[in-house]
Design a protein around this motif. Sequence first.
Motif, PDB file in Angstrom:
ATOM      1  N   ASN A  72      45.314  20.615  14.109  1.00  0.00           N
ATOM      2  CA  ASN A  72      43.959  20.253  14.298  1.00  0.00           C
ATOM      3  C   ASN A  72      43.257  19.505  13.495  1.00  0.00           C
ATOM      4  OD1 ASN A  72      44.231  22.455  12.287  1.00  0.00           O
ATOM      5  ND2 ASN A  72      42.312  23.120  12.831  1.00  0.00           N
ATOM      6  N   ALA A  73      43.977  18.873  12.423  1.00  0.00           N
ATOM      7  CA  ALA A  73      43.306  18.089  11.464  1.00  0.00           C
ATOM      8  C   ALA A  73      43.354  16.715  12.077  1.00  0.00           C
ATOM      9  CB  ALA A  73      43.956  18.139  10.022  1.00  0.00           C
ATOM     10  N   PRO A  74      42.665  15.745  11.711  1.00  0.00           N
ATOM     11  CA  PRO A  74      41.355  15.866  11.061  1.00  0.00           C
ATOM     12  C   PRO A  74      39.939  16.185  11.841  1.00  0.00           C
ATOM     13  CG  PRO A  74      41.804  13.531  11.196  1.00  0.00           C
ATOM     14  CD  PRO A  74      42.675  14.320  11.914  1.00  0.00           C
ATOM     15  N   HIS A  75      40.267  16.869  12.845  1.00  0.00           N
ATOM     16  CA  HIS A  75      39.107  17.211  13.800  1.00  0.00           C
ATOM     17  C   HIS A  75      38.073  18.063  12.992  1.00  0.00           C
ATOM     18  CE1 HIS A  75      36.983  19.225  16.944  1.00  0.00           C
ATOM     19  NE2 HIS A  75      37.365  18.368  17.840  1.00  0.00           N
TER      20      HIS A  75
ATOM     21  N   GLY B   1      40.682   8.689  19.972  1.00  0.00           N
ATOM     22  CA  GLY B   1      40.369   8.028  18.954  1.00  0.00           C
ATOM     23  C   GLY B   1      39.434   8.436  17.813  1.00  0.00           C
ATOM     24  N   GLY B   2      39.089   8.035  16.774  1.00  0.00           N
ATOM     25  CA  GLY B   2      38.472   8.729  15.653  1.00  0.00           C
ATOM     26  C   GLY B   2      36.723   8.811  16.297  1.00  0.00           C
ATOM     27  N   PRO B   3      36.071   9.894  16.276  1.00  0.00           N
ATOM     28  CA  PRO B   3      34.707   9.966  16.343  1.00  0.00           C
ATOM     29  C   PRO B   3      34.068   9.630  15.072  1.00  0.00           C
ATOM     30  CG  PRO B   3      35.666  12.287  15.892  1.00  0.00           C
ATOM     31  CD  PRO B   3      36.653  11.345  15.865  1.00  0.00           C
ATOM     32  N   GLU B   4      33.912   8.389  14.744  1.00  0.00           N
ATOM     33  CA  GLU B   4      33.597   7.769  13.465  1.00  0.00           C
ATOM     34  C   GLU B   4      32.189   8.616  12.958  1.00  0.00           C
ATOM     35  OE1 GLU B   4      33.386   3.608  14.611  1.00  0.00           O
ATOM     36  OE2 GLU B   4      35.439   3.360  13.754  1.00  0.00           O
ATOM     37  N   SER B   5      31.256   8.644  13.944  1.00  0.00           N
ATOM     38  CA  SER B   5      30.196   9.203  13.399  1.00  0.00           C
ATOM     39  C   SER B   5      30.054  10.888  13.043  1.00  0.00           C
ATOM     40  CB  SER B   5      28.707   9.123  14.261  1.00  0.00           C
ATOM     41  OG  SER B   5      29.215   9.715  15.284  1.00  0.00           O
ATOM     42  N   LYS B   6      30.975  11.390  13.608  1.00  0.00           N
ATOM     43  CA  LYS B   6      31.303  12.970  13.436  1.00  0.00           C
ATOM     44  C   LYS B   6      32.044  13.379  12.269  1.00  0.00           C
ATOM     45  CE  LYS B   6      30.282  14.767  17.879  1.00  0.00           C
ATOM     46  NZ  LYS B   6      30.915  15.414  19.250  1.00  0.00           N
ATOM     47  N   ASN B   7      33.303  12.714  12.138  1.00  0.00           N
ATOM     48  CA  ASN B   7      34.151  13.075  11.117  1.00  0.00           C
ATOM     49  C   ASN B   7      34.538  11.976  10.071  1.00  0.00           C
ATOM     50  OD1 ASN B   7      35.978  11.395  12.474  1.00  0.00           O
ATOM     51  ND2 ASN B   7      37.482  12.972  12.844  1.00  0.00           N
ATOM     52  N   ALA B   8      33.544  10.976  10.080  1.00  0.00           N
ATOM     53  CA  ALA B   8      33.670   9.842   9.130  1.00  0.00           C
ATOM     54  C   ALA B   8      35.000   8.972   9.228  1.00  0.00           C
ATOM     55  CB  ALA B   8      33.586  10.186   7.830  1.00  0.00           C
ATOM     56  N   SER B   9      35.782   9.171  10.483  1.00  0.00           N
ATOM     57  CA  SER B   9      37.029   8.380  10.557  1.00  0.00           C
ATOM     58  C   SER B   9      36.585   6.956  10.974  1.00  0.00           C
ATOM     59  CB  SER B   9      37.726   8.920  11.848  1.00  0.00           C
ATOM     60  OG  SER B   9      36.831   9.036  13.038  1.00  0.00           O
ATOM     61  N   ASP B  10      37.707   6.204  10.900  1.00  0.00           N
ATOM     62  CA  ASP B  10      37.566   4.801  10.922  1.00  0.00           C
ATOM     63  C   ASP B  10      38.577   4.071  12.082  1.00  0.00           C
ATOM     64  OD1 ASP B  10      37.053   1.905  10.443  1.00  0.00           O
ATOM     65  OD2 ASP B  10      38.218   1.992   8.520  1.00  0.00           O
ATOM     66  N   ASN B  11      38.251   3.499  13.140  1.00  0.00           N
ATOM     67  CA  ASN B  11      38.779   2.849  14.156  1.00  0.00           C
ATOM     68  C   ASN B  11      38.911   1.378  14.027  1.00  0.00           C
ATOM     69  OD1 ASN B  11      39.147   5.309  15.836  1.00  0.00           O
ATOM     70  ND2 ASN B  11      37.155   4.907  16.371  1.00  0.00           N
ATOM     71  N   GLY B  12      38.770   0.882  12.534  1.00  0.00           N
ATOM     72  CA  GLY B  12      38.811  -0.480  12.399  1.00  0.00           C
ATOM     73  C   GLY B  12      38.198  -1.439  13.196  1.00  0.00           C
ATOM     74  N   ILE B  13      39.049  -2.460  13.438  1.00  0.00           N
ATOM     75  CA  ILE B  13      38.187  -3.691  14.563  1.00  0.00           C
ATOM     76  C   ILE B  13      38.022  -3.019  15.940  1.00  0.00           C
ATOM     77  CG2 ILE B  13      39.219  -5.283  13.126  1.00  0.00           C
ATOM     78  CD1 ILE B  13      41.479  -5.745  15.036  1.00  0.00           C
ATOM     79  N   LEU B  14      38.565  -1.995  16.310  1.00  0.00           N
ATOM     80  CA  LEU B  14      38.495  -1.442  17.856  1.00  0.00           C
ATOM     81  C   LEU B  14      37.001  -1.148  17.955  1.00  0.00           C
ATOM     82  CD1 LEU B  14      41.773   0.637  18.213  1.00  0.00           C
ATOM     83  CD2 LEU B  14      41.428  -2.108  18.372  1.00  0.00           C
TER      84      LEU B  14
ATOM     85  N   ARG C 199      33.449  11.150   4.078  1.00  0.00           N
ATOM     86  CA  ARG C 199      34.312  10.510   4.325  1.00  0.00           C
ATOM     87  C   ARG C 199      35.545  10.957   3.325  1.00  0.00           C
ATOM     88  NH1 ARG C 199      37.972   7.093   7.374  1.00  0.00           N
ATOM     89  NH2 ARG C 199      38.687   5.690   5.780  1.00  0.00           N
ATOM     90  N   LYS C 200      35.096  11.532   2.158  1.00  0.00           N
ATOM     91  CA  LYS C 200      36.035  12.058   1.028  1.00  0.00           C
ATOM     92  C   LYS C 200      36.693  13.280   1.637  1.00  0.00           C
ATOM     93  CE  LYS C 200      35.857  13.700  -3.928  1.00  0.00           C
ATOM     94  NZ  LYS C 200      35.681  12.617  -4.600  1.00  0.00           N
ATOM     95  N   THR C 201      36.205  14.201   2.392  1.00  0.00           N
ATOM     96  CA  THR C 201      36.868  15.484   2.931  1.00  0.00           C
ATOM     97  C   THR C 201      37.659  15.076   4.083  1.00  0.00           C
ATOM     98  OG1 THR C 201      34.475  16.361   2.435  1.00  0.00           O
ATOM     99  CG2 THR C 201      36.510  17.504   3.961  1.00  0.00           C
ATOM    100  N   TYR C 202      37.029  13.945   4.922  1.00  0.00           N
ATOM    101  CA  TYR C 202      38.112  13.280   5.871  1.00  0.00           C
ATOM    102  C   TYR C 202      39.556  12.798   5.265  1.00  0.00           C
ATOM    103  CZ  TYR C 202      39.817  10.283   9.639  1.00  0.00           C
ATOM    104  OH  TYR C 202      40.461   9.772  10.423  1.00  0.00           O
ATOM    105  N   ALA C 203      39.209  12.120   4.490  1.00  0.00           N
ATOM    106  CA  ALA C 203      40.508  11.434   3.713  1.00  0.00           C
ATOM    107  C   ALA C 203      41.474  12.704   3.327  1.00  0.00           C
ATOM    108  CB  ALA C 203      39.961  10.494   2.675  1.00  0.00           C
ATOM    109  N   ALA C 204      40.906  13.493   2.457  1.00  0.00           N
ATOM    110  CA  ALA C 204      41.594  14.657   2.015  1.00  0.00           C
ATOM    111  C   ALA C 204      42.431  15.380   3.143  1.00  0.00           C
ATOM    112  CB  ALA C 204      40.385  15.815   1.253  1.00  0.00           C
ATOM    113  N   MET C 205      41.637  15.673   4.265  1.00  0.00           N
ATOM    114  CA  MET C 205      42.138  16.344   5.375  1.00  0.00           C
ATOM    115  C   MET C 205      43.474  15.557   5.966  1.00  0.00           C
ATOM    116  SD  MET C 205      38.659  17.318   7.322  1.00  0.00           S
ATOM    117  CE  MET C 205      39.372  18.237   8.503  1.00  0.00           C
ATOM    118  N   VAL C 206      43.320  14.378   6.136  1.00  0.00           N
ATOM    119  CA  VAL C 206      44.274  13.201   6.469  1.00  0.00           C
ATOM    120  C   VAL C 206      45.532  13.325   5.645  1.00  0.00           C
ATOM    121  CG1 VAL C 206      44.898  10.839   6.981  1.00  0.00           C
ATOM    122  CG2 VAL C 206      42.875  11.745   7.818  1.00  0.00           C
ATOM    123  N   SER C 207      45.087  13.454   4.169  1.00  0.00           N
ATOM    124  CA  SER C 207      46.195  13.628   3.245  1.00  0.00           C
ATOM    125  C   SER C 207      46.953  14.846   3.374  1.00  0.00           C
ATOM    126  CB  SER C 207      45.615  13.205   1.869  1.00  0.00           C
ATOM    127  OG  SER C 207      46.435  12.658   0.724  1.00  0.00           O
ATOM    128  N   ALA C 208      46.494  15.664   3.414  1.00  0.00           N
ATOM    129  CA  ALA C 208      47.060  17.089   3.579  1.00  0.00           C
ATOM    130  C   ALA C 208      48.121  17.090   4.754  1.00  0.00           C
ATOM    131  CB  ALA C 208      46.002  18.276   3.877  1.00  0.00           C
TER     132      ALA C 208
END
Length: 472
Positions: A241-244, A304-317, A265-274
């Motif tokens: 379920n991460a990083p939802h 795709g990442g919901p950038e505004s909700k979980n601080a994900s990053d879809n890069g150039i997309l 963003r820090k928490t999101y990054a931590a979730m992806v790292s886990a």
Amino acid sequence: MKKTLLIISFLFTIIIACKGAKNVKTDKIVSVSKKESQKKPNIIVIMADDLGYNDVSFNGSVQIPTPNIDRIANEGVKFTNGYVSYSVCGPSRAGFITGRYQQRFGFERNPQYDPSDPIIGLALDEKTIADNLGSVGYKSGIIGKWHLGANIKNHPLNRGFDEFFGHLGGGHQYFSNMWTIEDSYAISTESQSYRTWLMRDHKPVDPVSTPKYITEEFADESVAFVERHKNDPFFLFLSYNAPHGPLQATQKYLDRFPNINNKKRKTYAAMVSALDDGVGLLLDKLTELDLDDNTLIFFLSDNGGPESKNASDNGILRGAKSSVYEGGFRVPFAIRWKGKITKGIFDKPVSSLDIMATAVALSGAKTNAEKPLDGVNLIPYLNGENNEKPHENIYLRKFDQKKFAVRNNEYKLVINKGKKELYNLDKDISETNNIAKKFPEQVKKIDEIRKTWNEELIDPIFKGLIHLKKKK
Ligand code: CA
């Protein structure tokens, strides 16, 4: 008398010989079929939830190192144009798990969590990848998020899986002290569904026995599943379920990102790292059990990442989760099958729908001709046997929003409430330059392709989360 004895002895010899031959033949069949079943590759699908295109280091993330997920891409093939069949969770998962565009069977909305309604979920006459692989002797397990219907008829064990450890809905809380509801079927609101006990098969699991961060629980379960089934052909759907959201992580992972000041963003990054650590544990277990060469692994995000909700990053997309632009449904996507496919990068469009078609082809499972798959077996394209494109077209329809996207080779038609846009993705990956007016014949051609596809689809058969929001 002598003659009679001779005849009897002759007949006896023949009977023994025949019996012997029969035994040999049976032994041979047994040994061949055992060998055949050993040859069937194990299949693992690791699905992240709402992971941004640019949030794995194999796609260029510098901020969030994902060395373990990268092993799949670097020791296998990285797809730069990998799509899912929808830009939010439920419908995308329905597409992957059936290998068919989910609009063919009316799964076009994120399902409401309603245990009383068997219609809200995966249509009961569709076959799942676990059904098909099970028919040829695979043991199938799902660990993590289901999100394909909360009615018992849609429980994973009633949809082809042999084992389940996880939660039926989406948006689950990450810490067991938040899980206050024992019975996953005694739920009357969406937010309650985020706080259920996990289930093992049909039984609720007391949170006392699952004290770890949920991502670690799922990782440990995946390792145990592989250990348990090392001698079977197995299919594992590891559905993190991460990083939802909700954004929740432990200090161990937060501490890895001292330079990220933005708390989200820090928490999101931590979730992806886990999640990445969990992938590492699973890969190490496969190596330890000498299963690397006989195990095919897919890694992808469900949308795709919901950038505004979980601080994900879809890069150039352009765009994010739910969008018909690339950021909605082009996802981090990789495959590994050591020794069987050539390492590298594959730039032609592929789809999450191809996972089923690949699994069916490799396992020898039969599918229902009346419900044809929309994907293709990817292996010939990845080992150099076939240099064509796996897909002429990639489709997306969002019924409620009256939106479409059809990618035809380098061109992509977007229809947004009647307005048609055209992009050349080879030259303009970020979809900034609408060239519809310049190439009206391309617009017309792709729109015809869209109409033909659309005629094969049905309207959604159940109401979704959007209808709940409207009620409030
Ligand atoms: Ca998702």
